[in-house]
Scaffold this active site. Structure first.
Site, PDB file in Angstrom:
ATOM      1  N   HIS A  28       0.545  -1.483   0.630  1.00  0.00           N
ATOM      2  CA  HIS A  28       0.027   0.022  -0.196  1.00  0.00           C
ATOM      3  C   HIS A  28       1.171   1.024  -0.024  1.00  0.00           C
ATOM      4  O   HIS A  28       1.904   1.405   0.443  1.00  0.00           O
ATOM      5  CB  HIS A  28      -0.765  -0.012   0.744  1.00  0.00           C
ATOM      6  CG  HIS A  28      -0.211  -0.555   2.452  1.00  0.00           C
ATOM      7  ND1 HIS A  28       0.295  -1.411   2.914  1.00  0.00           N
ATOM      8  CD2 HIS A  28      -0.143   0.605   3.211  1.00  0.00           C
ATOM      9  CE1 HIS A  28       0.565  -1.024   4.281  1.00  0.00           C
ATOM     10  NE2 HIS A  28       0.638   0.193   4.652  1.00  0.00           N
TER      11      HIS A  28
ATOM     12  N   HIS B  76       1.163   5.660   1.011  1.00  0.00           N
ATOM     13  CA  HIS B  76       0.156   5.722   1.406  1.00  0.00           C
ATOM     14  C   HIS B  76       0.874   7.668   0.889  1.00  0.00           C
ATOM     15  O   HIS B  76       1.243   7.924   0.793  1.00  0.00           O
ATOM     16  CB  HIS B  76       0.755   6.374   2.818  1.00  0.00           C
ATOM     17  CG  HIS B  76       1.061   5.452   4.150  1.00  0.00           C
ATOM     18  ND1 HIS B  76      -0.086   5.063   5.087  1.00  0.00           N
ATOM     19  CD2 HIS B  76       1.447   4.238   4.493  1.00  0.00           C
ATOM     20  CE1 HIS B  76       0.425   4.279   5.939  1.00  0.00           C
ATOM     21  NE2 HIS B  76       1.064   2.918   4.775  1.00  0.00           N
TER      22      HIS B  76
END
Ligand code: 5GP
Length: 140
Positions: free
Chosen positions: A101, A103
């Protein structure tokens, strides 16, 4: 397999609720539940790969296409003057969820955002040529 392993896949499938900001064939993006700042957004591949280096080229390319667009939207929506993009790989690097992921973390004038700590050192030039060559070798 723990619940943390599958959490983001379940979010991407809509089985666990999230505040969605974007989705396409490969990518899902949503607001972080514990944001460092207003608008903190997570961008993930729908399918779980634990670390960046494991991504198939097609999924990496899809992330590359989506990230600038999502960052632009976060900045326009929040009015933040700056932002950081962070992507942790491995527990030792602060990765809590074993699903790649990115950010997107807006940075505001009040200091909210990614804490800035950059303990830079000096490049060891006696080792640098061999090190660069060694890394390049693994890319060849
Ligand atoms: P990491 O430390 O792995 O780079 O970041 C994981 C991020 O996922 C954290 O910022 C955390 O707040 C976020 N997060 C963890 N669980 C959930 C959840 O269930 N929903 C959402 N929206 N974010 C989550």
């Amino acid at each position: 397999m723990s619940d943390l392993d599958t959490l983001f896949e379940r979010i991407a499938r809509g089985e666990i609720p999230s505040y969605r900001v974007y989705e396409d064939e490969h990518i899902f993006a949503f607001l972080d539940i514990n944001p460092l700042s207003r608008g903190h957004t997570l961008v993930i591949p729908r399918v779980r790969y634990e670390r960046l280096e494991e991504l198939p080229e097609e999924v990496g390319a899809a992330l590359g296409r989506a990230l600038p667009r999502i960052a632009a939207a976060v900045i326009r929506a929040t009015g933040a003057p700056a932002y950081n993009v962070l992507q942790n790989n491995g527990r030792g690097a602060g990765q809590a969820i074993p699903h790649v992921h990115f950010h997107i973390i807006p940075r505001y004038a009040d200091g909210s955002g990614l804490p800035h700590h950059w303990p830079a050192r000096t490049l060891d030039k006696s080792e640098a040529p061999q090190l660069a060559q060694r890394i390049a070798g693994f890319l060849a």
